[in-house]
Enzyme design. Structure first.
Site, short mmCIF file in Angstrom:
data_model
loop_
_atom_site.label_atom_id
_atom_site.label_comp_id
_atom_site.label_asym_id
_atom_site.label_seq_id
_atom_site.Cartn_x
_atom_site.Cartn_y
_atom_site.Cartn_z
N GLY A 17 0.81 -1.21 0.00
CA GLY A 17 0.00 0.00 0.00
C GLY A 17 0.84 1.26 0.00
O GLY A 17 2.07 1.20 0.11
N TYR A 49 -3.73 12.18 10.90
CA TYR A 49 -2.76 12.70 9.93
C TYR A 49 -3.20 14.04 9.37
O TYR A 49 -2.38 14.77 8.79
CB TYR A 49 -2.55 11.73 8.75
N HIS A 107 -6.33 3.54 16.06
CA HIS A 107 -4.94 3.97 15.81
C HIS A 107 -3.98 3.56 16.93
O HIS A 107 -2.81 3.29 16.69
CB HIS A 107 -4.92 5.49 15.64
#
Length: 293
Positions: A17, A49, A107
């Site tokens: 990815g 992010y 996360h």
């Protein structure tokens, strides 16, 4: 070596990815579009992010049909808890411009407030049942925390995204994941984090063992490291904003590392983590408001 991996619920995911950690929003659109042009079909981002919207825009600009692209994102700890996580999904999906997310991860494990983590994971289970996500998983979860999570939830995570590179390969984490049928996905898969943490004079990119193997194959150290992940059955999400590196990192199918070369790279593990200790992630220290879509 397969270019796709089948998750524990039967969903197929590209093994390789494209990551956008620390890619500034203003550079994200072009880099995602470039990655898709080169051939990547898995894009990894995260609410924290701050570039999900730009990832969505890069996907749109690529002209590639949404059905061909595997989108992976992550909920941040500020949106843990059951209702908060459901809303976190809506924020991420809205920014990405999609109705369904292919893989949604937590996360970090919030070990200091594990009830919130469990609540968030149960929300992921509901999103999966409702078809709003195709697979769910975790990130930065160590074996002891994984056991706690599994004891209190119904669905085994499909993926555990953790720091894995030649200098820190976390064999105990990989083993625990494998025992539960969880795919290990490597963040900082080429050890880029070693370039800006600690002694920058010795990094995976100038390691003599990796360099020797790269020269033997007429490849770059980065390509050797990506190939190492794929041959050992992991998913990897290298990042770059430079078109030539984006292309080079994807061009790893034309050679094969020997069993001896894989072992030599495995032996480089220092046991030293470059990223933060997952247990050190607390709401007090790492809270950030994730904006609305």
């Amino acid at each position: 070596m397969t270019t796709t991996l089948t998750l524990d619920n039967g969903v197929e995911m590209p093994a390789l990815g494209f990551g956008v950690f620390q890619t500034p929003p203003e550079e994200t659109v072009a880099s995602v579009a470039e990655a898709l042009k080169v051939g990547y079909r898995l894009i990894d981002t995260a609410a924290a992010y701050g570039n999900e919207r730009e990832v969505g825009e890069g996907i749109k600009q690529s002209g590639i049909d949404r059905s061909e692209i595997f989108i992976e994102t992550k909920l941040w700890i500020s949106d843990y808890g059951h209702d908060e996580a459901l809303h976190g999904f809506e924020k991420s999906a809205g920014k990405l411009g999609v109705e369904q997310i292919d893989l949604l991860l937590l996360h970090q494990p919030l070990t200091s407030d594990f009830d919130r983590t469990i609540g968030a994971y149960r929300a992921l289970e509901e999103l999966l049942a409702a078809g709003k996500v195709r697979a769910i998983g975790v990130s930065n979860v160590m074996p002891d925390v994984l056991e706690r999570l599994l004891a209190e939830t119904a669905i085994v995570p499909a993926v555990n995204q953790v720091e894995v590179h030649p200098y820190f390969s976390q064999p105990d984490v990989q083993k625990a994941d494998a025992e539960h049928g969880i795919l290990t996905q490597a963040w900082s898969p080429m050890g880029g984090i070693t370039s800006y943490r600690g002694d920058s004079s010795r990094t995976t990119f100038n390691d003599p063992v990796i360099d020797e193997i790269a020269q033997a194959h007429g490849r770059t150290p980065a390509q050797v490291m990506v190939r190492w992940h794929l041959q050992e059955g992991r998913s990897a999400i290298p990042k770059s904003v430079k078109p030539e590196r984006i292309a080079a990192n994807f061009d790893v199918l034309g050679f094969e590392l020997t069993a001896d070369e894989l072992s030599r790279i495995d032996a480089l593990d220092t046991g030293v983590r470059s990223g933060p200790d997952p247990d050190a992630i607390t709401l007090e220290s790492f809270h950030r408001d994730i904006p609305e879509a």
